[in-house]
Design a protein around this motif. Structure first.
Motif, PDB file in Angstrom:
ATOM      1  N   LEU A  88      18.497 -11.789   1.540  1.00 63.13           N
ATOM      2  CA  LEU A  88      19.007 -13.133   1.292  1.00 63.13           C
ATOM      3  C   LEU A  88      19.635 -13.220  -0.090  1.00 63.13           C
ATOM      4  N   ASP A  89      20.697 -13.989  -0.196  1.00 63.30           N
ATOM      5  CA  ASP A  89      21.380 -14.172  -1.474  1.00 63.30           C
ATOM      6  C   ASP A  89      20.526 -15.009  -2.420  1.00 63.30           C
ATOM      7  N   ILE A  90      20.570 -14.651  -3.694  1.00 66.95           N
ATOM      8  CA  ILE A  90      19.896 -15.405  -4.750  1.00 66.95           C
ATOM      9  C   ILE A  90      20.965 -15.896  -5.716  1.00 66.95           C
ATOM     10  N   TYR A  91      20.884 -17.159  -6.074  1.00 68.66           N
ATOM     11  CA  TYR A  91      21.877 -17.727  -6.969  1.00 68.66           C
ATOM     12  C   TYR A  91      21.241 -18.870  -7.752  1.00 68.66           C
ATOM     13  N   GLU A  92      21.966 -19.361  -8.736  1.00 69.34           N
ATOM     14  CA  GLU A  92      21.456 -20.428  -9.585  1.00 69.34           C
ATOM     15  C   GLU A  92      21.410 -21.740  -8.802  1.00 69.34           C
ATOM     16  N   ILE A  93      20.256 -22.413  -8.845  1.00 75.44           N
ATOM     17  CA  ILE A  93      20.090 -23.621  -8.045  1.00 75.44           C
ATOM     18  C   ILE A  93      19.178 -24.603  -8.779  1.00 75.44           C
ATOM     19  N   ASP A  94      19.383 -25.887  -8.523  1.00 75.50           N
ATOM     20  CA  ASP A  94      18.635 -26.940  -9.204  1.00 75.50           C
ATOM     21  C   ASP A  94      17.333 -27.236  -8.457  1.00 75.50           C
ATOM     22  N   VAL A  95      16.204 -26.948  -9.100  1.00 76.17           N
ATOM     23  CA  VAL A  95      14.895 -27.188  -8.500  1.00 76.17           C
ATOM     24  C   VAL A  95      14.686 -28.676  -8.225  1.00 76.17           C
ATOM     25  N   CYS A  96      15.071 -29.514  -9.164  1.00 78.23           N
ATOM     26  CA  CYS A  96      14.807 -30.953  -9.046  1.00 78.23           C
ATOM     27  C   CYS A  96      15.488 -31.547  -7.817  1.00 78.23           C
ATOM     28  N   TYR A 169       9.391 -20.733 -18.254  1.00 71.72           N
ATOM     29  CA  TYR A 169       9.116 -21.022 -16.856  1.00 71.72           C
ATOM     30  C   TYR A 169       9.061 -22.529 -16.628  1.00 71.72           C
ATOM     31  N   LEU A 170       9.527 -22.932 -15.452  1.00 72.00           N
ATOM     32  CA  LEU A 170       9.244 -24.279 -14.975  1.00 72.00           C
ATOM     33  C   LEU A 170       7.889 -24.235 -14.286  1.00 72.00           C
ATOM     34  N   GLN A 171       6.979 -25.093 -14.727  1.00 76.85           N
ATOM     35  CA  GLN A 171       5.669 -25.194 -14.086  1.00 76.85           C
ATOM     36  C   GLN A 171       5.595 -26.491 -13.292  1.00 76.85           C
ATOM     37  N   LEU A 172       5.281 -26.375 -12.015  1.00 75.82           N
ATOM     38  CA  LEU A 172       5.076 -27.535 -11.152  1.00 75.82           C
ATOM     39  C   LEU A 172       3.627 -27.551 -10.699  1.00 75.82           C
ATOM     40  N   LEU A 239       2.773 -23.838  -9.509  1.00 73.09           N
ATOM     41  CA  LEU A 239       3.879 -22.924  -9.252  1.00 73.09           C
ATOM     42  C   LEU A 239       4.652 -22.680 -10.544  1.00 73.09           C
ATOM     43  N   LEU A 240       5.033 -21.427 -10.773  1.00 73.78           N
ATOM     44  CA  LEU A 240       5.857 -21.062 -11.922  1.00 73.78           C
ATOM     45  C   LEU A 240       7.159 -20.437 -11.432  1.00 73.78           C
ATOM     46  N   PHE A 241       8.278 -20.900 -12.012  1.00 78.80           N
ATOM     47  CA  PHE A 241       9.591 -20.362 -11.680  1.00 78.80           C
ATOM     48  C   PHE A 241      10.294 -19.947 -12.969  1.00 78.80           C
ATOM     49  N   PRO A 242      10.760 -18.696 -13.077  1.00 79.31           N
ATOM     50  CA  PRO A 242      11.496 -18.296 -14.283  1.00 79.31           C
ATOM     51  C   PRO A 242      12.781 -19.111 -14.425  1.00 79.31           C
ATOM     52  N   LYS A 243      13.039 -19.580 -15.634  1.00 83.62           N
ATOM     53  CA  LYS A 243      14.258 -20.334 -15.893  1.00 83.62           C
ATOM     54  C   LYS A 243      15.465 -19.414 -15.821  1.00 83.62           C
ATOM     55  N   SER A 244      16.553 -19.917 -15.269  1.00 85.39           N
ATOM     56  CA  SER A 244      17.785 -19.142 -15.220  1.00 85.39           C
ATOM     57  C   SER A 244      18.255 -18.848 -16.639  1.00 85.39           C
ATOM     58  N   LYS A 245      18.549 -17.590 -16.918  1.00 81.26           N
ATOM     59  CA  LYS A 245      18.963 -17.201 -18.268  1.00 81.26           C
ATOM     60  C   LYS A 245      20.337 -17.732 -18.626  1.00 81.26           C
ATOM     61  N   ARG A 246      21.099 -18.114 -17.622  1.00 78.38           N
ATOM     62  CA  ARG A 246      22.450 -18.608 -17.891  1.00 78.38           C
ATOM     63  C   ARG A 246      22.449 -20.052 -18.360  1.00 78.38           C
ATOM     64  N   ARG A 247      21.298 -20.725 -18.218  1.00 77.38           N
ATOM     65  CA  ARG A 247      21.210 -22.124 -18.631  1.00 77.38           C
ATOM     66  C   ARG A 247      20.494 -22.210 -19.966  1.00 77.38           C
ATOM     67  N   LYS A 248      21.098 -22.875 -20.922  1.00 76.15           N
ATOM     68  CA  LYS A 248      20.519 -22.999 -22.258  1.00 76.15           C
ATOM     69  C   LYS A 248      19.780 -24.309 -22.438  1.00 76.15           C
ATOM     70  N   THR A 249      19.970 -25.266 -21.508  1.00 77.01           N
ATOM     71  CA  THR A 249      19.322 -26.569 -21.644  1.00 77.01           C
ATOM     72  C   THR A 249      18.438 -26.837 -20.460  1.00 77.01           C
TER      73      THR A 249
END
Length: 249
Positions: A88-96, A169-172, A239-249
């Motif tokens: 499956l393809d993996i790409y940058e996506i908005d969790v919220c 990481y984003l923690q939910l 749940l922990l998700f690594p933050k996308s390195k391409r996003r600075k904010t």
């Protein structure tokens, strides 16, 4: 302790996955169909009695819920098959955004007795995943609703950013006031090799799908008691998700 994922785990599970899916599918579908048949038979008793219309409405709602449960079961099996058979393809996506969609999906049929409170400082948060991330949230939220005997179902979602090592990481934290999970079951609910039908109760495949998807996203998950030391007060999934390195904010 967080669940971690590696290639050896996946390889060890592959040989038994077909049998696992068959056993769980047969058991859960039998349960769903039995509930629908029982509700239908009881409906015949009430349909001609206006004084018992309220019972008829309850039975119709049960049939609808069981049908929804059946569709979700088949959907989960299909998505697990996709994970096993393709890359499956993996790409940058908005969790919220996907979390909001999952909440809307769960709240629609249960609006009157379900409250979901969200505490987050983020309007958006990007990780490397795909659209199946919504299924991660839906499975956890649906479980919180199904395994809950309270007249008011309460779910709380708290979001924050943490740092482990040099990674953000984003923690939910998704907590509920349901029946909870005993300590012995906490150790196996994410383990595909130990998922089985036991004493007439299937552990289900929803959390197994969650585990597989989080492995794909390089995420982590653990479950603990909502009230420390008393599992019967509900569960708290972290749940922990690594933050996308391409996003600075």
């Amino acid at each position: 302790m967080f669940e971690t994922f590696n290639k050896q785990d996946d390889e060890a599970e592959e040989g038994s996955l077909l049998s696992l899916y068959d056993n769980l599918l047969i058991h859960d579908l039998n349960t769903i169909l039995q509930n629908i048949r029982t509700s239908s038979e009881l409906s015949d008793r009430y349909i001609d009695n206006p004084k018992l219309n309220y019972k008829l409405k309850e039975l119709i709602e049960t049939i609808k819920q069981q049908a929804t449960r059946g569709f979700r079961l088949l959907s989960n099996i299909n998505k697990l098959s996709q994970l096993e058979s393709s890359q499956l393809d993996i790409y940058e996506i908005d969790v919220c955004d996907l979390l909001r969609k999952a909440i809307d999906y769960v709240k629609t049929p249960l609006q009157n007795n379900l409250t979901i409170k969200i505490d987050t400082p983020f309007n958006e948060y990007f990780i490397n995943a795909n659209e199946l991330l919504q299924d991660v949230f839906e499975n956890i939220l649906v479980n919180a609703v199904i395994h809950n005997g309270n007249s008011l179902i309460e779910i709380s979602i708290n979001a924050s950013e943490i740092v482990q090592g040099k990674k953000r990481y984003l923690q939910l934290a998704i907590s509920d006031n349901g029946v909870g999970i005993e300590d012995a079951r906490k150790k196996i609910i994410f383990d595909g090799k130990k998922l089985k039908v036991n004493n007439g109760k299937g552990l289900g495949i929803g959390l197994f799908l969650v585990k597989k998807l989080l492995g794909l996203y390089k995420g982590k998950i653990r479950v603990e008691d909502r009230v420390k030391g008393d599992y019967s007060q509900g569960s708290n999934f972290i749940l922990l998700f690594p933050k996308s390195k391409r996003r600075k904010t």
